[in-house]
Write an enzyme that holds these catalytic residues in place. Structure first.
Site, short mmCIF file in Angstrom:
data_model
loop_
_atom_site.label_atom_id
_atom_site.label_comp_id
_atom_site.label_asym_id
_atom_site.label_seq_id
_atom_site.Cartn_x
_atom_site.Cartn_y
_atom_site.Cartn_z
N HIS A 87 33.32 87.37 99.83
CA HIS A 87 32.73 87.94 98.62
C HIS A 87 33.53 89.19 98.24
CE1 HIS A 87 28.55 85.84 98.99
NE2 HIS A 87 29.55 85.01 98.93
N GLU A 89 32.73 92.27 97.71
CA GLU A 89 32.47 93.50 98.48
C GLU A 89 33.27 93.48 99.78
OE1 GLU A 89 30.35 91.36 97.18
OE2 GLU A 89 28.34 92.15 96.95
N CYS A 116 24.61 90.30 98.24
CA CYS A 116 23.70 89.31 98.84
C CYS A 116 23.14 89.86 100.15
CB CYS A 116 24.43 87.99 99.08
SG CYS A 116 25.83 88.12 100.18
N CYS A 125 26.65 90.47 102.42
CA CYS A 125 27.44 91.64 101.99
C CYS A 125 26.70 92.94 102.30
CB CYS A 125 27.72 91.54 100.50
SG CYS A 125 28.88 90.22 100.15
#
Ligand code: NAP
Length: 413
Positions: A87, A89, A116, A125
């Site tokens: 992801h 991040e 998330c 994340c």
């Protein structure tokens, strides 16, 4: 910027002074004191715009961009680039960790969508942010899924992170309309995989070249075929019809240099178990080749002898209902795939099954290679294309091929 759109996030249990009720029942407090809105607004816009570059590679996931800052300066940016991949991040944090900046000086994360809080194909994340030690997070939009909405912000806040929501600054309608379709109530009620239909066509829209070209089989150039291998490595299943198995005898595998953690299932829609037992699908894999289980979806009560022979060859077979007393019900196929854990499927098939999927509105995304070939055999996709309404369309060139990608308009699904 409208001050009311820049808010600190707090829970109803712990309302802060000056707080106001959010539409989802959470309490939001106006406090922009410690952050520079002037810089954050364009940064969120820029992250969102860059994130859209990977829209076809991440769908049905959203396009997300993130940045790690230190004393108001961007140290690293990250994006969600590929379905199943890290992801935004996580990528931003990894890059920031490799930078020259002292980890203790990393003081802010800006991300276009709520991080998330649950583990999916990658870790949550929220955990990655907490582990990084960053104590302030600015978020441009809430998760549209009512089951998760606010949960990521809440988890961060509970762990002592200051969380600011700049609602309306990373509008999902603009950045990831496909993600909103994926979360539409009807789709959540009757879930089905995200289907990407990929096909290669001649200039006249036919999926079969003239007999004397490309071994009567290949329309697209080498570069395009390599790109398709990559796409195969990023789906949970490849779906085809028995017509393609009989005509082309494909392996439906992923090959070096493409690698994948879990090779895609190979699913053949074969109402009467016509798949030959000596198909390439059942042959041992070559070195550097990966492929998932061969699954034949057939009509319940199909010939028992063929069923046994194909199982002995290595197939897993499931009996489903028919749609019209003849072919398999695609609705049932979709449900079956979903229940098997397939979230992103690649439809690589001939015109018969392709048109069945398109007619029923089960195709979410297309990737069409138009090769440098005139004429061809069989049904042309020209009529569908002339009528097609594609969202977020992208036209590009690859070798001698023209490539068209887009999301099939919601109203035509
Ligand atoms: N250019 C490309 O991208 C591309 C890709 C793949 C294939 N091809 C070419 O396409 C040709 C084969 O095309 P095709 O149209 O004969 O085969 P196909 O579309 O691959 O398979 C069609 C078969 O799927 C089965 N099926 C099961 N459920 C169905 C449903 N609900 N709706 C429709 N079909 C269903 C049907 O057989 P049963 O009812 O017996 O199950 C049907 O005959 C080959 O020449 C191949 O080279 C081209």
């Amino acid at each position: 910027m409208d001050q009311s759109s820049f808010t600190a996030f707090a829970t109803p249990a712990e309302p802060s002074k000056g707080s106001q009720g959010g539409s989802d029942g959470t309490m939001l407090q106006r406090t922009a004191d410690s952050l520079d809105e002037q810089k954050l607004t364009p940064l969120l816009a820029q992250l969102g715009e860059e994130a859209r570059t990977w829209r076809f590679a991440v769908a049905p996931n959203p396009c997300v961009g993130a940045a790690v800052l230190s004393r108001g300066k961007v140290v690293a940016k990250g994006f969600h680039r590929v379905f199943g991949g890290p992801h935004a991040e996580v990528e931003a944090l990894a890059k920031a960790a490799k930078s020259q900046v002292d980890p203790d000086a990393l003081d802010l994360m800006v991300v276009t969508l709520e991080p998330c809080s649950t583990e999916g194909k990658t870790g949550a994340c929220v955990q990655a942010i907490l582990k990084s030690g960053i104590r302030r997070v600015v978020v441009g939009a809430l998760d549209p899924d009512a089951r998760h909405q606010g949960a990521g912000l809440e988890a961060l806040r509970e762990a002592g992170v200051e969380v600011y929501l700049m609602e309306g600054h990373s509008e999902l309608e603009k950045l990831s309309p496909h993600f909103l379709h994926w979360h539409a109530p009807e789709r959540l009620r009757r879930p089905r995989p995200w289907v990407i239909a990929k096909w290669a066509q001649t200039r006249t829209g036919q999926l079969q070249p003239p007999e004397d070209i490309g071994e009567g089989r290949w329309i697209s150039c080498d570069d395009s075929r390599s790109e398709v291998l990559e796409l195969r490595g990023r789906v949970d299943a490849i779906v085809t019809g028995v017509g393609t198995v009989l005509a082309d005898d494909p392996r439906l595998s992923v090959r070096t240099p493409v690698t994948c953690d879990q090779p895609p299932l190979r699913v053949v829609l074969d109402s009467f178990l016509r798949t030959p037992v000596d198909s390439h699908l059942f042959k041992p894999l070559h070195e550097g080749e990966a492929a998932g289980q061969v699954i034949l979806l057939t009509v319940a009560g199909a010939d028992a002898g063929r069923w046994r022979a194909l199982e002995a060859a290595g197939a897993e077979i499931h009996g489903l209902h028919t749609e019209d007393g003849d072919h398999l019900s695609l609705r049932e196929v979709e449900t079956w795939l979903w229940n098997r854990g397939v979230r992103r499927a690649l439809l690589e098939t001939g015109p018969t099954l392709l048109n069945s999927f398109l007619d029923r509105g089960y195709v979410d995304q297309v990737r069409i290679y138009t090769g440098d070939v005139n004429g061809g055999r069989g049904t042309s996709m020209g009529t569908w294309l002339a009528d097609a309404s594609l969202e977020d369309r992208l036209d590009r060139e690859l070798g001698v091929d023209a490539v068209l990608e887009g999301f099939v308009d919601e109203n035509r699904r």
